[in-house]
Design a protein around this motif. Structure first.
Motif, PDB file in Angstrom:
ATOM      1  N   CYS A  25      11.526   5.094   8.998  1.00 62.82           N
ATOM      2  CA  CYS A  25      11.163   3.780   8.458  1.00 62.82           C
ATOM      3  C   CYS A  25      10.772   2.839   9.578  1.00 62.82           C
ATOM      4  O   CYS A  25      11.011   3.123  10.750  1.00 62.82           O
ATOM      5  CB  CYS A  25      12.352   3.181   7.711  1.00 62.82           C
ATOM      6  SG  CYS A  25      13.667   2.639   8.803  1.00 62.82           S
ATOM      7  N   MET A  26      10.149   1.766   9.220  1.00 62.22           N
ATOM      8  CA  MET A  26       9.785   0.753  10.223  1.00 62.22           C
ATOM      9  C   MET A  26       9.808  -0.637   9.606  1.00 62.22           C
ATOM     10  O   MET A  26       9.582  -0.806   8.417  1.00 62.22           O
ATOM     11  CB  MET A  26       8.383   1.035  10.771  1.00 62.22           C
ATOM     12  CG  MET A  26       7.298   1.118   9.724  1.00 62.22           C
ATOM     13  SD  MET A  26       6.517  -0.472   9.369  1.00 62.22           S
ATOM     14  CE  MET A  26       5.103   0.048   8.390  1.00 62.22           C
ATOM     15  N   ASP A  27      10.113  -1.602  10.443  1.00 65.37           N
ATOM     16  CA  ASP A  27       9.910  -3.007  10.108  1.00 65.37           C
ATOM     17  C   ASP A  27       8.921  -3.540  11.125  1.00 65.37           C
ATOM     18  O   ASP A  27       8.913  -3.096  12.274  1.00 65.37           O
ATOM     19  CB  ASP A  27      11.212  -3.811  10.267  1.00 65.37           C
ATOM     20  CG  ASP A  27      12.168  -3.601   9.096  1.00 65.37           C
ATOM     21  OD1 ASP A  27      11.775  -2.944   8.109  1.00 65.37           O
ATOM     22  OD2 ASP A  27      13.304  -4.111   9.184  1.00 65.37           O
ATOM     23  N   PRO A  33       0.830  -1.198   0.000  1.00 64.48           N
ATOM     24  CA  PRO A  33       0.000   0.000   0.000  1.00 64.48           C
ATOM     25  C   PRO A  33       0.873   1.261   0.000  1.00 64.48           C
ATOM     26  O   PRO A  33       2.001   1.232   0.507  1.00 64.48           O
ATOM     27  CB  PRO A  33      -0.764  -0.108   1.322  1.00 64.48           C
ATOM     28  CG  PRO A  33       0.145  -0.884   2.214  1.00 64.48           C
ATOM     29  CD  PRO A  33       0.931  -1.818   1.338  1.00 64.48           C
ATOM     30  N   GLU A  34       0.341   2.308  -0.584  1.00 61.60           N
ATOM     31  CA  GLU A  34       1.042   3.594  -0.589  1.00 61.60           C
ATOM     32  C   GLU A  34      -0.004   4.690  -0.447  1.00 61.60           C
ATOM     33  O   GLU A  34      -1.070   4.620  -1.079  1.00 61.60           O
ATOM     34  CB  GLU A  34       1.818   3.742  -1.904  1.00 61.60           C
ATOM     35  CG  GLU A  34       2.815   4.888  -1.936  1.00 61.60           C
ATOM     36  CD  GLU A  34       4.052   4.668  -1.048  1.00 61.60           C
ATOM     37  OE1 GLU A  34       4.453   3.507  -0.831  1.00 61.60           O
ATOM     38  OE2 GLU A  34       4.603   5.675  -0.565  1.00 61.60           O
ATOM     39  N   GLY A  38       8.131  -4.259   5.806  1.00 62.04           N
ATOM     40  CA  GLY A  38       9.129  -3.195   5.786  1.00 62.04           C
ATOM     41  C   GLY A  38       8.520  -1.993   5.080  1.00 62.04           C
ATOM     42  O   GLY A  38       7.819  -2.160   4.084  1.00 62.04           O
ATOM     43  N   GLY A  39       8.771  -0.803   5.603  1.00 65.79           N
ATOM     44  CA  GLY A  39       8.214   0.375   4.926  1.00 65.79           C
ATOM     45  C   GLY A  39       8.547   1.652   5.648  1.00 65.79           C
ATOM     46  O   GLY A  39       9.457   1.688   6.485  1.00 65.79           O
ATOM     47  N   PHE A  81       4.133   0.640   2.786  1.00 66.34           N
ATOM     48  CA  PHE A  81       4.950  -0.492   3.228  1.00 66.34           C
ATOM     49  C   PHE A  81       4.708  -1.694   2.333  1.00 66.34           C
ATOM     50  O   PHE A  81       3.819  -1.684   1.480  1.00 66.34           O
ATOM     51  CB  PHE A  81       4.658  -0.843   4.697  1.00 66.34           C
ATOM     52  CG  PHE A  81       3.231  -1.267   4.983  1.00 66.34           C
ATOM     53  CD1 PHE A  81       2.823  -2.573   4.761  1.00 66.34           C
ATOM     54  CD2 PHE A  81       2.311  -0.352   5.485  1.00 66.34           C
ATOM     55  CE1 PHE A  81       1.508  -2.968   5.032  1.00 66.34           C
ATOM     56  CE2 PHE A  81       0.995  -0.734   5.760  1.00 66.34           C
ATOM     57  CZ  PHE A  81       0.592  -2.039   5.535  1.00 66.34           C
ATOM     58  N   GLY A  82       5.511  -2.714   2.545  1.00 64.71           N
ATOM     59  CA  GLY A  82       5.313  -3.989   1.861  1.00 64.71           C
ATOM     60  C   GLY A  82       5.194  -5.092   2.888  1.00 64.71           C
ATOM     61  O   GLY A  82       6.009  -5.179   3.809  1.00 64.71           O
TER      62      GLY A  82
END
Ligand code: 4AD
Ligand code: MG
Length: 430
Positions: free
Chosen positions: A342-344, A225-226, A356-357, A398-399
């Protein structure tokens, strides 16, 4: 005469039905044969008794081999001893094709043998349960984004440049040019977000991962999603809600499959918001406390992720990694530009990173510098830079890796069983 599937058998108590399927297993005791018949929706014990079918049919039922295709007709009887509550008292049985020497027998087989026979292994109870859950998770993901008014935008597979660094690119010949199989649809989703606001893609992505680990495939599915006008915090909230929804849907619709896999459901039932959040720096300190030999600036490998994700019974967000560890598109934190917004998300029970994103660099000049520092060719990203030239806004996304998510939900040790036909460093067939 009704044509029914085993899944719906409870609606046909004391009625005659026909099941079209395959022989899963069988036992016999002289005057009676117990055939376990599967049809793709379930397994039902079908009882063949002497005198209730013709002598030829009775004789055939005695010799019929595993995975032969058969059609059975009979009366549905309630049976409290049956796992599904019903069995069939057979009145007619037809052999469609006799399967000689089906290679996967009820005895134990090694993983390499099973993987070589993946096209047949899919018929077994366990693999069936896993792929049913995968299918349910995919639906859950689509429903989640559709219900939140995200537009599905399909990303291309052939791409002219890298998204996640050049080391894991699959290169292919394209009419005299080199192109690459997509590592991520993200850059295209960023373009789409500027056109549609909230978008997602969901498809296969490819990485020439040299790592032979239980978490790596060379072809895996990712939902990405973005969102325009969004920041790191928005991406984290969305990720949290998505994972909550997936867990809830699987618990409510795949209870039987989770039982087949002997999954500890209590562990999934405890997944609630909010998920714990720690910074990269805090994560490093936590690892040091656990005796891990790590210094600030090091990236986490599988072992570090396992330790971190074992710490909490919940998925864990690790955010603000050093910018230097991250891909060129990550935005630096204005408060400390050495850290990325960023975050995981690490799944619990030692499963490690499933998401991850973060927030994307939206400033043209900074992004150009980042492309340069990453050793990439700005020419390849000219179209991407246009997004910062024409109406740039803060945006984030993120993905989520589907196979790692399925592995966690199903409680599997290795991602190879989470995808119908896995591709790894050493396997591209069947
Ligand atoms: O963290 P990654 O590399 O992030 C991206 O690709 C971003 N462009 C996504 C985005 O922001 N739109 O990969 C995302 C997820 C990982 O967390 C992991 O779950 C999965 O993809 N993944 C893999 N799964 C199986 N095998 C591999 N080799 C994987 N590499 C990444
Ligand atoms: Mg990652």
């Amino acid at each position: 005469m009704d044509q029914v599937t085993i899944k719906d058998i409870s609606n046909y108590k004391d009625k005659e039905i026909t099941i079209k399927g395959w022989l899963y297993n069988k036992r016999s005791s002289g005057k009676i044969h117990f055939l376990l018949v599967r049809d793709g929706t379930g397994i039902v014990q079908s009882v063949v008794e002497k005198g209730k079918v013709t002598d030829e049919e009775f004789e055939m039922a005695d010799h019929i081999s595993q995975e032969s295709s058969i059609i059975v007709k009979g009366l549905v009887r309630a049976d409290p001893r049956s796992p599904i509550g019903y069995e069939i008292s057979v009145t007619e049985i037809r052999l469609i094709q006799e399967a000689y020497g089906y290679p996967i027998t009820p005895k134990e087989h090694g993983i390499a043998f099973l993987m070589d026979h993946r096209h047949l292994w899919l018929r077994s109870l366990r693999q069936h349960a896993i792929l049913k859950i995968r299918s349910r998770i995919e639906k859950s993901i689509r429903d989640f984004f559709d219900s939140k008014n995200f537009t599905l935008i399909d990303a291309p597979i052939f791409t002219p440049s890298s998204c996640e660094g050049t080391t894991t690119l699959f290169e292919t010949e394209y009419f005299g040019r080199k192109v690459y199989l997509s590592q991520s649809g993200q850059l295209y989703m960023e373009a789409a977000a500027m056109a549609f606001g909230k978008v997602y893609c969901f498809g296969p992505t490819f990485r020439a991962e040299k790592s032979k680990t239980r978490r790596h495939l060379t072809e895996f599915w990712m939902v990405e999603p973005e969102m325009a006008y969004a920041e790191l915090e928005d991406a984290m909230e969305l990720a949290e809600d998505l994972v909550i929804t997936i867990v809830k849907d699987v618990l409510s619709d795949c209870s039987k499959e989770l039982d087949t896999l002997k999954r500890d459901k209590a562990k999934l039932k405890q997944i609630k918001k909010p998920f714990p959040r720690i910074t990269y720096k805090e994560a490093v300190n936590l690892l040091k406390e656990k005796g891990v030999d790590i210094v600030e600036g090091d990236d986490f490998g599988g072992d570090e992720e396992t330790i971190l994700s074992n710490r909490f019974g919940l998925p864990l967000f690790v955010h603000h990694y050093p910018l230097a560890l991250k891909a060129f598109y990550m935005k630096g934190d204005p408060k400390d530009p050495s850290l990325a917004l960023c975050m995981d998300m690490l799944a619990p029970e030692g499963y490690g990173e499933i998401i991850g994103g973060g927030q994307r660099e939206d400033n043209l000049d900074t992004l150009r510098k980042r492309i340069k520092t990453a050793g990439l060719d700005e020419k390849d990203f000219d179209w991407y830079l246009d997004l910062r030239r024409y109406g740039s806004v803060p945006h984030a996304g993120f993905g989520l890796g589907l196979e790692r998510t399925v592995a966690w939900i199903c409680g599997l040790h290795h991602v190879r069983e989470t995808i119908p036909f896995p591709r790894t460093i050493e396997r591209v067939s069947p």
